[in-house]
Design an enzyme around this catalytic site. Structure first.
Site, PDB file in Angstrom:
ATOM      1  N   GLY A  16       0.837  -1.190   0.000  1.00 25.80           N
ATOM      2  CA  GLY A  16       0.000   0.000   0.000  1.00 25.80           C
ATOM      3  C   GLY A  16       0.872   1.240   0.000  1.00 25.80           C
ATOM      4  N   SER A  17       0.233   2.383   0.181  1.00 29.46           N
ATOM      5  CA  SER A  17       0.942   3.666   0.186  1.00 29.46           C
ATOM      6  C   SER A  17       1.624   3.889   1.531  1.00 29.46           C
ATOM      7  CB  SER A  17      -0.061   4.801  -0.056  1.00 29.46           C
ATOM      8  OG  SER A  17      -0.939   4.912   1.054  1.00 29.46           O
ATOM      9  N   MET A  18       2.352   4.961   1.619  1.00 31.90           N
ATOM     10  CA  MET A  18       2.916   5.334   2.915  1.00 31.90           C
ATOM     11  C   MET A  18       1.776   5.669   3.863  1.00 31.90           C
ATOM     12  SD  MET A  18       6.557   7.191   2.259  1.00 31.90           S
ATOM     13  CE  MET A  18       6.740   7.424   3.991  1.00 31.90           C
ATOM     14  N   PHE A  19       1.999   5.411   5.142  1.00 31.87           N
ATOM     15  CA  PHE A  19       1.074   5.736   6.234  1.00 31.87           C
ATOM     16  C   PHE A  19      -0.195   4.887   6.250  1.00 31.87           C
ATOM     17  CE2 PHE A  19       3.134   9.725   4.749  1.00 31.87           C
ATOM     18  CZ  PHE A  19       4.133   9.761   5.707  1.00 31.87           C
ATOM     19  N   ASP A  88      10.771  -5.968   5.859  1.00 31.87           N
ATOM     20  CA  ASP A  88      10.156  -4.652   5.772  1.00 31.87           C
ATOM     21  C   ASP A  88      10.841  -3.827   4.689  1.00 31.87           C
ATOM     22  OD1 ASP A  88       8.225  -2.801   6.608  1.00 31.87           O
ATOM     23  OD2 ASP A  88       9.624  -1.796   7.959  1.00 31.87           O
ATOM     24  N   GLU A  89      10.093  -2.893   4.116  1.00 26.94           N
ATOM     25  CA  GLU A  89      10.590  -1.993   3.064  1.00 26.94           C
ATOM     26  C   GLU A  89      11.163  -2.784   1.887  1.00 26.94           C
ATOM     27  OE1 GLU A  89       9.631   0.914   3.241  1.00 26.94           O
ATOM     28  OE2 GLU A  89       9.495   1.459   5.346  1.00 26.94           O
ATOM     29  N   CYS A 145      -6.435   9.937   2.824  1.00 29.37           N
ATOM     30  CA  CYS A 145      -5.955  11.019   1.972  1.00 29.37           C
ATOM     31  C   CYS A 145      -5.808  12.294   2.797  1.00 29.37           C
ATOM     32  CB  CYS A 145      -6.920  11.248   0.804  1.00 29.37           C
ATOM     33  SG  CYS A 145      -6.404  12.596  -0.291  1.00 29.37           S
ATOM     34  N   CYS A 177      -5.541  10.005  -2.255  1.00 28.68           N
ATOM     35  CA  CYS A 177      -6.462   9.167  -3.026  1.00 28.68           C
ATOM     36  C   CYS A 177      -6.161   9.384  -4.515  1.00 28.68           C
ATOM     37  CB  CYS A 177      -7.919   9.531  -2.706  1.00 28.68           C
ATOM     38  SG  CYS A 177      -8.412  11.159  -3.312  1.00 28.68           S
TER      39      CYS A 177
END
Length: 186
Positions: A16-19, A88-89, A145, A177
């Site tokens: 997914g995206s960051m955060f 991770d990462e 978002c 978003c």
């Protein structure tokens, strides 16, 4: 030490995206495996030095001891004797990560991979698309978002840096978003 599970190994991907909580979910799964008395190890990309060089750390500052590795070869050398391997990462590794994960899973290891599926331009990031295709289980998480409050699946860089990898957090990136995401013109 607990015996390896009898069933075949597996590859789980959290993306997914960051955060969006990828690292937090990885930590949760690794902690549960430890509670089950499985032999667990966590790896992170050496380049990710935001919070710690020897721990996986979420944005909420939850953490777990880890081994920082340079490349996918190190993963195979060090991870083969564990029941559960967390990474991770993963976007920071080369495409050899896929083969290393497949070999570990063939060795009856449960491999849990977390990473960004897209970079700040909205393009597939590192080995993530390939490892997503190889996964037995795939979870794509969403963030909120920062512009409109809807589900976010993109990472917006809010600085003018143009290299693909820029280590940072809220001072460099925002979750966005599809409607609010503005890919840079490069």
């Amino acid at each position: 030490m607990h015996q390896k599970p009898i069933e075949a190994g597996s590859i789980e991907v959290i993306c997914g995206s960051m955060f969006c909580g990828k690292t937090e979910e990885l930590l949760r799964r690794l902690r549960r495996a430890k509670i089950a008395n499985l032999n667990v190890v966590a790896f992170k990309a050496k380049v990710d030095n935001r919070y710690s060089k020897d721990k996986i750390v979420s944005h909420d500052r939850n953490s777990l001891e880890s081994i920082a590795i340079e490349n996918s070869d190190d993963l195979m050398k060090l991870g083969h004797e564990y029941d559960v391997v967390g990474i991770d990462e993963a976007q920071f590794f080369d495409n050899s990560l896929v083969l290393a994960c497949k070999n570990l899973a063939k060795n009856k290891t449960r491999v849990i991979v977390a990473g960004l599926d897209n970079d700040y331009r909205g393009q597939p990031f590192g080995p993530m698309p390939l490892i997503m295709c190889e996964s037995d289980y795939l979870d794509k998480l969403t963030a909120i978002c920062m512009q409109c409050g809807k589900d976010a699946t993109y990472t917006q860089r809010i600085t003018t840096d143009t290299q693909q990898v820029v280590i940072g957090e809220t001072n460099v990136y925002e979750a966005r978003c599809r409607k609010c995401f503005n890919p840079p013109k490069i």
